[in-house]
Design a protein around this motif. Structure first.
Motif, PDB file in Angstrom:
ATOM      1  N   ARG B  50       0.821  -1.210   0.000  1.00 27.76           N
ATOM      2  CA  ARG B  50       0.000   0.000   0.000  1.00 27.76           C
ATOM      3  C   ARG B  50       0.856   1.261   0.000  1.00 27.76           C
ATOM      4  NH1 ARG B  50      -2.809  -2.888   5.168  1.00 27.76           N
ATOM      5  NH2 ARG B  50      -0.709  -3.722   5.222  1.00 27.76           N
ATOM      6  N   LEU B  52       0.427   3.491   2.074  1.00 29.67           N
ATOM      7  CA  LEU B  52       0.713   3.660   3.506  1.00 29.67           C
ATOM      8  C   LEU B  52       1.978   2.896   3.909  1.00 29.67           C
ATOM      9  CD1 LEU B  52      -0.120   4.744   6.313  1.00 29.67           C
ATOM     10  CD2 LEU B  52      -1.452   2.646   6.612  1.00 29.67           C
ATOM     11  N   HIS B  56       5.259   4.482   5.673  1.00 31.46           N
ATOM     12  CA  HIS B  56       5.867   3.915   6.881  1.00 31.46           C
ATOM     13  C   HIS B  56       7.344   3.604   6.666  1.00 31.46           C
ATOM     14  CE1 HIS B  56       1.931   2.675   9.068  1.00 31.46           C
ATOM     15  NE2 HIS B  56       2.490   3.686   9.674  1.00 31.46           N
ATOM     16  N   ALA B  73      -5.297   0.861   8.853  1.00 28.19           N
ATOM     17  CA  ALA B  73      -4.522   0.397   7.701  1.00 28.19           C
ATOM     18  C   ALA B  73      -5.295  -0.517   6.752  1.00 28.19           C
ATOM     19  CB  ALA B  73      -3.203  -0.266   8.128  1.00 28.19           C
ATOM     20  N   HIS B  74      -6.635  -0.546   6.852  1.00 24.77           N
ATOM     21  CA  HIS B  74      -7.385  -1.268   5.820  1.00 24.77           C
ATOM     22  C   HIS B  74      -8.712  -0.602   5.453  1.00 24.77           C
ATOM     23  CE1 HIS B  74      -8.874  -3.228   9.514  1.00 24.77           C
ATOM     24  NE2 HIS B  74      -9.925  -3.628   8.838  1.00 24.77           N
ATOM     25  N   CYS B  92      -4.055   3.666   2.748  1.00 21.72           N
ATOM     26  CA  CYS B  92      -4.054   2.248   3.106  1.00 21.72           C
ATOM     27  C   CYS B  92      -4.905   1.412   2.165  1.00 21.72           C
ATOM     28  CB  CYS B  92      -4.556   2.068   4.530  1.00 21.72           C
ATOM     29  SG  CYS B  92      -6.249   2.616   4.743  1.00 21.72           S
ATOM     30  N   LYS B  93      -5.604   2.063   1.218  1.00 25.31           N
ATOM     31  CA  LYS B  93      -6.451   1.311   0.296  1.00 25.31           C
ATOM     32  C   LYS B  93      -5.942   1.449  -1.130  1.00 25.31           C
ATOM     33  CE  LYS B  93     -11.140   0.105   0.377  1.00 25.31           C
ATOM     34  NZ  LYS B  93     -12.546   0.459   0.402  1.00 25.31           N
ATOM     35  N   LEU B  95      -2.963   0.563  -3.667  1.00 24.44           N
ATOM     36  CA  LEU B  95      -1.771  -0.254  -3.867  1.00 24.44           C
ATOM     37  C   LEU B  95      -0.836   0.463  -4.849  1.00 24.44           C
ATOM     38  CD1 LEU B  95      -3.125  -3.920  -4.053  1.00 24.44           C
ATOM     39  CD2 LEU B  95      -2.793  -2.429  -2.088  1.00 24.44           C
TER      40      LEU B  95
END
Lengths: 584, 252
Positions: B50, B52, B56, B73-74, B92-93, B95
């Motif tokens: 992701r 996200l 990170h 995170a989802h 987080c959604k 890719l």
């Protein structure tokens, strides 16, 4: 430093915190301190439902629900608390409906119910439809409904305030809650909240595992704050591994998927749960299903090139049913795995999901100082707490229930206590511990990195204290955690600023995780039996003679400043049900 | 024995899922400078991960000062709405493989709310607009002992708008909101819709009056940005149109 005064302070704004806030705000001047905006809380990620014996679709009653809860918890449940949970479940669901929660409906317009793991008719005869639900978004709907009602009631929130310390003052030899110390994310300012009562509702600790359904923010802050002030933590060795997390990612795929008819299959396509739980099959309790999955994997029947997962098969269910009842989890499979659940099975593995243990309380939510004494003015509810209604293994749908029943109870009890009590004096220099902690981290020039220590912690927890444990693996974890705790003293951060310093907060959260991981591993090492979520390969049987008791872990600080975990034990409350062999 | 080991290492390198991706992030920290700047971070990442995860990696391994909100995170908690390659999405959604990792991936704060640091904005005006539409069930008379009855059809009528996670992706994709922060914005209207069309609710008229305001639904220019931006797939523009229609017909 700012000082605030409230009758009641609630720490956390997930389901338990907001349910408590709705009651407390009606009765006392209340502040809710939350490290996230309330609607970001992880209650929103719960999917499958909330158990209550409404008997809307088939015969059911709260006594059967009590039995299932006690049996599901492998008889470590305090049965007086389980009875309250099951009895008050019915009103808890009806309360939410009246607050506006959009439950799925039966053709008669009543709340619809579906099957869930471990919930049975007449003491284990067959699965029963007890879970009240809103598609696979029940937690989302509960969180939104409670927030909506907090807006309606004018609940006062302090958003993005991290509570880092619990203040305790001794009055005439009695340890009493005096308030909390919080760090404001936006400004870096430290706030002292003097309060007559404090309720912890800050959620779980799942982030010490790597493969977990838990949010990044579930770092056990409430448990750690109380533990560091000498309060015990109960049954921390009991952690639930949910059978169906998305392979490698850990994202939750609800048990409701199996409640709707989904089947677990190994690489040969075999419905392997028939071997392990002939009656309940795929709907046996979560600890049983997670162990069965890993047994399949260990015996070479796992799927994929590395044989490290199994399949959740929904392909035999009509697409309309998936769209109506499981829209979110089917979307997760599409988004994160590129898999179409109409036609392809979903690769899954057990995922660290829920802490059965936590801050010990009685059924009014009052926090215990030892096996019997309460800390006046201190309360806890939800995953942060241990009442204990979940014992050694929580049943699915009982956590959304727990937060509503015990959130409400603690909100009422705390506010009623606050209005009839005086403020307790704050300790001298109340913010000193937090100021020291923050300044030390901000000024540290050490060579250790937060992310690296956290990664190693998560890896050792996954490898050594997950579904299967032995003396050897737990000892490995204890040693590794000790090493990481030592290295943590030398940790430094890059962001030295005051404004939105999430670098600093992640360092503090890691400190909490390390403390709690140690408690968990030490508690697990001492429990030489297998019960619920705690499975010892070297002691594969339940041992009611020696271990039908709750673990109580205390932090001990030696004269030289060394810290150790001291273990004590507390009897289990048994009322109607004598321990029996647990079969599904 | 050396040769097979080499072969294995080579095979692994060839099968490595990792690619190099440049994250181009809009940085802003008023403690350091009053100006925002773009900063590039090249990272190694599996394209199935992701955005996200990429953020990170940067925060945890390269630059701890990078600041953003996130939690679940989802795609459920709504913390990490941001502007990724010019479109509002949840980090987080999204890719990496779906947003052309060949080119630098631009990441900036959502628009129309004051940026406080890096990707963090002031959410208060957004939540104020939400609170202003009476986002809670209002009923009159005595409460029933059991649940209120609602047919499956009546429940379905407002299902779409119950999915909202208050991430602000819709409101901060709306050109009217960018130009005039007084506009309630799509998310507040979605949450009003959720109650106006709930058969159990009895305050529809009041909510409609609130939205009949000069800063209410009539400001919507039907650009559909909100519908495109919604990570929950809510038909936001349709919901706004239904509220407009209810205002004209007073039927809901």
């Amino acid at each position: 430093m700012k000082i605030h005064k409230y009758d009641t302070v609630i720490v956390g704004a997930g389901g338990a915190g907001m349910r408590a806030a709705i009651e407390a705000t009606k009765r006392s001047r209340t502040a809710v301190l939350t490290k996230l905006y309330p609607t970001r809380s992880h209650t929103g990620a719960a999917q499958g439902g909330m158990a209550a014996a409404l008997a809307n679709v088939e015969e059911d009653n709260w006594e059967w629900h009590t039995f299932d809860t006690v049996k599901g918890g492998d008889y470590l449940v305090d049965q007086d608390a389980a009875e309250i949970l099951a009895k008050e479940a019915i009103d808890a669901v009806l309360d939410l409906e009246k607050m506006g929660l959009p439950f799925n409906r039966t053709p008669n317009g009543t709340i619809d119910q579906r099957r869930f793991g471990g919930h049975s008719r007449n003491h284990g005869e067959a699965p029963v439809r007890r879970s009240c639900y809103a598609a696979d978004r029940t937690g989302h709907m509960i969180l939104q409904t409670l927030y909506q009602n907090c807006v309606k009631e004018g609940v006062e929130f302090f958003n993005e305030f991290y509570v880092l310390d619990q203040l305790i003052t001794e009055v005439d030899g009695v340890k009493m809650s005096a308030g909390v110390v919080a760090y404001e994310l936006a400004t870096g300012e430290i706030h002292v909240f003097q309060a007559k009562s404090v309720i912890y509702a800050s959620g779980g600790t799942g982030k010490f595992f790597k493969v977990t359904s838990n949010a990044h923010t579930l770092t056990g802050d409430g448990q750690a704050a109380c533990y560091r002030r000498g309060l015990p933590l109960e049954d921390m060795e009991f952690f639930q591994f949910h059978p169906t997390g998305i392979w490698r990612m850990g994202i939750l795929l609800t048990e409701g998927a199996r409640g709707e008819g989904g089947i677990l299959r190994n690489k040969d396509g075999e419905r392997f749960m028939e071997k392990y739980a002939p009656v309940m099959k795929d709907l046996a309790s979560r600890d049983v299903v997670s162990r069965s999955i890993y047994t399949e994997i260990r015996e070479g029947r796992g799927c994929g090139p590395e044989g490290d997962h199994v399949y959740l098969d929904l392909t035999h269910l009509p697409p309309e049913q998936l769209d109506a009842k499981l829209p979110d989890i089917t979307e997760f499979a599409r988004t994160y795995l590129g898999i179409e659940p109409y036609t392809d099975p979903i690769p899954i593995q057990p995922t660290a999901h829920y802490a059965m243990g936590g801050i010990p309380t009685n059924v009014e939510g009052e926090v215990l100082l030892d096996n019997t004494t309460v800390v006046p003015g201190l309360y806890a509810a939800g995953e942060v707490a241990c009442v204990s209604v979940h014992g050694a293994n929580r049943l699915g749908t009982n956590s959304l229930l727990d937060i509503n029943v015990f959130g409400k109870r603690s909100g009422i009890a705390a506010a009623e206590y606050a209005v009839k009590s005086d403020y307790v004096d704050l300790p001298e220099d109340p913010a000193s511990l937090v100021v020291d902690q923050v300044e030390r981290l901000r000024n540290s020039t050490g060579s250790e990195r937060v992310a690296e220590i956290r990664r190693e912690l998560q890896e050792t927890m996954d490898a050594n204290v997950m579904v299967f444990r032995t003396e050897q693996t737990i000892k490995t974890a204890v040693e590794k955690i000790a090493e990481l705790r030592e290295r943590y003293r030398n940790v430094s951060i890059q962001d030295k600023g005051k404004r939105f310093n999430t670098d600093l907060l992640e360092a503090i959260e890691l400190g909490n995780l390390l403390d709690l991981a140690e408690v968990m591993a030490v508690s697990a090492l001492a429990r030489k039996e297998s019960r619920g979520g705690h499975y010892r390969e070297d002691y594969p049987n339940r041992d009611d003679v020696n271990f039908m008791r709750h673990t109580m872990a205390y932090r001990e600080v030696g004269d030289d400043g060394s810290e150790t975990v001291r273990l004590d034990y507390k009897p289990v409350v048994q009322t109607r049900y004598q321990p029996m062999e647990r079969k599904y | 024995m050396a040769t097979p080991v080499m072969d294995k290492a080579e095979a692994e390198a060839a099968a490595s899922p990792y690619i190099t991706v440049t994250f181009r992030i809009r940085r802003f920290n008023p403690e350091l400078s009053e100006h925002a700047v773009w900063e590039d971070f090249p990272i190694e990442i599996d394209p199935k991960e992701r955005v996200l995860d990429g953020l990170h990696k940067i925060k945890w391994d390269l630059d701890g000062t990078l600041t953003f909100r996130r939690s679940c995170a989802h795609g459920i908690c709504g913390s990490d709405a941001m502007r990724i390659n010019g479109k509002n999405r949840l980090a987080c959604k999204t890719l990496i493989k779906d947003i052309n990792p060949e080119k630098p991936i631009t990441v900036e704060a959502i628009k129309g709310l004051t940026v406080l640091k890096d990707l963090v904005v002031d959410m208060e005006p957004f939540f104020q607009a939400y609170r202003d539409v009476m986002p809670f069930l209002v009923t009159k008379g005595n409460e029933p002992t059991r649940e209120r009855l609602q047919s499956a059809e009546a429940r379905e009528r407002f299902d779409d708008t119950t999915k909202c996670i208050l991430c602000a992706a819709c409101t901060t994709s709306c050109p009217v909101f960018w130009n005039d922060g007084q506009y309630f914005g799509p998310a507040a209207i979605v949450n009003a819709h959720r109650f106006i069309f709930d058969s159990r609710d009895e305050a529809g008229e009041q909510r409609l009056e609130i939205l009949n305001d000069k800063d209410g639904v009539w400001r919507c220019r039907t650009t559909f940005n909100c519908t495109d931006a919604c990570p929950r797939g809510i038909e936001v523009t349709k919901a706004i149109q239904e509220v407009k229609r209810a205002l004209i017909t007073r039927r809901f």
